[in-house]
Design an enzyme around this catalytic site. Structure first.
Site, PDB file in Angstrom:
ATOM      1  N   THR A   1     -22.183  -2.425 -12.293  1.00  0.00           N
ATOM      2  CA  THR A   1     -21.071  -1.607 -11.765  1.00  0.00           C
ATOM      3  C   THR A   1     -19.807  -2.570 -11.408  1.00  0.00           C
ATOM      4  O   THR A   1     -18.650  -2.454 -11.887  1.00  0.00           O
ATOM      5  CB  THR A   1     -21.503  -0.373 -11.036  1.00  0.00           C
TER       6      THR A   1
ATOM      7  N   LYS B   1     -12.828  -4.079  -2.936  1.00  0.00           N
ATOM      8  CA  LYS B   1     -13.947  -4.092  -2.076  1.00  0.00           C
ATOM      9  C   LYS B   1     -15.168  -3.741  -2.640  1.00  0.00           C
ATOM     10  O   LYS B   1     -15.770  -2.689  -2.621  1.00  0.00           O
ATOM     11  CB  LYS B   1     -13.577  -3.009  -0.773  1.00  0.00           C
TER      12      LYS B   1
ATOM     13  N   ASP C   1       0.914  -1.344   0.063  1.00  0.00           N
ATOM     14  CA  ASP C   1      -0.044  -0.065  -0.082  1.00  0.00           C
ATOM     15  C   ASP C   1       0.956   1.524  -0.031  1.00  0.00           C
ATOM     16  O   ASP C   1       0.509   2.313   0.543  1.00  0.00           O
ATOM     17  CB  ASP C   1      -0.784   0.035   1.162  1.00  0.00           C
TER      18      ASP C   1
HETATM   19  P1  BMP Z   1      -1.628  -2.928   7.423  1.00  0.00           P
HETATM   20  O1  BMP Z   1      -1.126  -4.277   7.569  1.00  0.00           O
HETATM   21  O2  BMP Z   1      -0.807  -1.894   7.019  1.00  0.00           O
HETATM   22  O3  BMP Z   1      -2.554  -2.692   8.364  1.00  0.00           O
HETATM   23  O4  BMP Z   1      -2.477  -3.248   6.029  1.00  0.00           O
HETATM   24  C1  BMP Z   1      -3.726  -4.259   5.891  1.00  0.00           C
HETATM   25  C2  BMP Z   1      -4.332  -4.352   4.513  1.00  0.00           C
HETATM   26  O5  BMP Z   1      -5.280  -4.942   4.802  1.00  0.00           O
HETATM   27  C3  BMP Z   1      -4.668  -2.900   3.978  1.00  0.00           C
HETATM   28  O6  BMP Z   1      -4.400  -2.767   2.627  1.00  0.00           O
HETATM   29  C4  BMP Z   1      -5.854  -2.824   4.514  1.00  0.00           C
HETATM   30  O7  BMP Z   1      -6.714  -1.841   3.222  1.00  0.00           O
HETATM   31  C5  BMP Z   1      -6.474  -4.164   4.301  1.00  0.00           C
HETATM   32  N1  BMP Z   1      -7.630  -4.530   4.934  1.00  0.00           N
HETATM   33  C6  BMP Z   1      -7.424  -4.177   6.536  1.00  0.00           C
HETATM   34  O8  BMP Z   1      -6.772  -3.648   7.017  1.00  0.00           O
HETATM   35  N2  BMP Z   1      -8.762  -4.584   7.092  1.00  0.00           N
HETATM   36  C7  BMP Z   1      -9.885  -5.254   6.443  1.00  0.00           C
HETATM   37  O9  BMP Z   1     -10.879  -5.812   7.329  1.00  0.00           O
HETATM   38  C8  BMP Z   1      -9.774  -5.559   5.293  1.00  0.00           C
HETATM   39  C9  BMP Z   1      -8.699  -5.193   4.477  1.00  0.00           C
HETATM   40  O10 BMP Z   1      -8.836  -5.353   3.237  1.00  0.00           O
END
Ligand code: BMP
Length: 256
Positions: free
Chosen positions: A93, A86, A24
């Site tokens: 769409t 998501k 990300d």
């Molecule tokens: P991080 O390990 O930096 O917190 O990132 C988690 C990743 O998983 C991010 O891309 C976030 O958008 C995604 N994500 C999340 O954190 N929780 C959810 O419930 C669903 C996700 O897709």
């Protein structure tokens, strides 16, 4: 016909990791953002089984060029690829968005079950199956406020009983033939509860480890099949060492 479930299982087996990298990266200079992403990905490929990209990165890098290259780079290393779109719209769409990601090479896409089947996710599941692509459903998200929606008690339209929303979503993931169910590592009890429905049918993908406070070891012990990890890897001074350490912690927890 090989499904996304099989593809990531094979990648995970041959690469000996169940870590999905959430790449990300967003705050870097747009001029060298692609190089930063590609460099981080290449440094951690020995320790992960899949790459997940998100919408902010696609908006920055452009789907038709550099995102396609990142997807190809991941495939060249034997990794599975997931687009974290998501999807949460009406069917035509959702389909129009998903087809662009599938055409760009992604193997699977994340969607929200809140929109329901008919006129919501029906066309997406159908088209994904024609193209051997995967659909991964959000069953219980990782943030605190997720309990307001995924954790609410709802009246089951079939039985008339009050039940947690996420358990109904776990059942839908099985009934709809989803390739994965996202359940936050910050909600261990929910992983364990949903696993009773999902085990052997729909693998659990767990985000929310380390940076959001969840424990990778507890998540896999509760039933997570794959861990989605972002900041704990790409923000680390040594992303490869961090990815390796998470992978090793989890594999030794599974063998003890
Ligand atoms: P991080 O390990 O930096 O917190 O990132 C988690 C990743 O998983 C991010 O891309 C976030 O958008 C995604 N994500 C999340 O954190 N929780 C959810 O419930 C669903 C996700 O897709």
């Amino acid at each position: 016909m090989s499904t996304f479930k099989d593809k990531i299982k094979e990648a995970s087996k041959s690469l000996r990791s169940n870590v999905v990298l959430a790449l990300d990266l967003m705050d870097h200079d747009p001029a060298n953002l692609y190089e930063k992403c590609a460099g981080t990905l290449e440094s951690v490929t020995p320790y992960i089984c899949a790459l997940k990209l998100n919408r902010p990165l696609v908006l920055r890098l452009c789907l038709q060029e550099r995102i396609k290259n990142l997807v190809k780079l991941a495939h060249d290393h034997g990794l599975a690829t997931i687009m974290d779109a998501k999807l949460n719209d009406v069917a035509h769409t959702n389909l129009a968005i998903a087809l662009q990601y599938f055409d760009a090479g992604f193997d699977a896409i994340i969607a929200s079950p809140f929109v329901g089947w008919e006129g919501g996710l029906d066309s997406l599941f159908l088209e994904a199956s024609h193209r051997d692509k995967g659909v991964i459903l959000l069953v219980h998200m990782s943030h605190k406020g997720a309990t307001e929606g995924y954790g609410q008690t709802v009246i089951d339209p079939v039985t008339g009983e009050g039940r947690p929303q996420f358990m109904i979503f776990a059942e839908k993931a099985v009934a709809w033939g989803a390739d994965g169910a996202v359940i936050g590592a910050t909600h261990i009890e929910q992983i364990a509860a949903a696993r009773k429905v999902l085990h052997g049918k729909v693998p659990i993908y767990s985000p929310g480890v380390i940076a959001q406070g969840g424990s990778p070891v507890e998540a896999v012990k509760a039933g997570a099949d794959y861990l989605i990890v972002g900041r704990a890897i790409y923000d680390s001074p040594d992303p490869a060492a961090s990815a390796r350490s998470i992978r090793d912690q989890v594999s030794s927890a599974l063998t003890t």
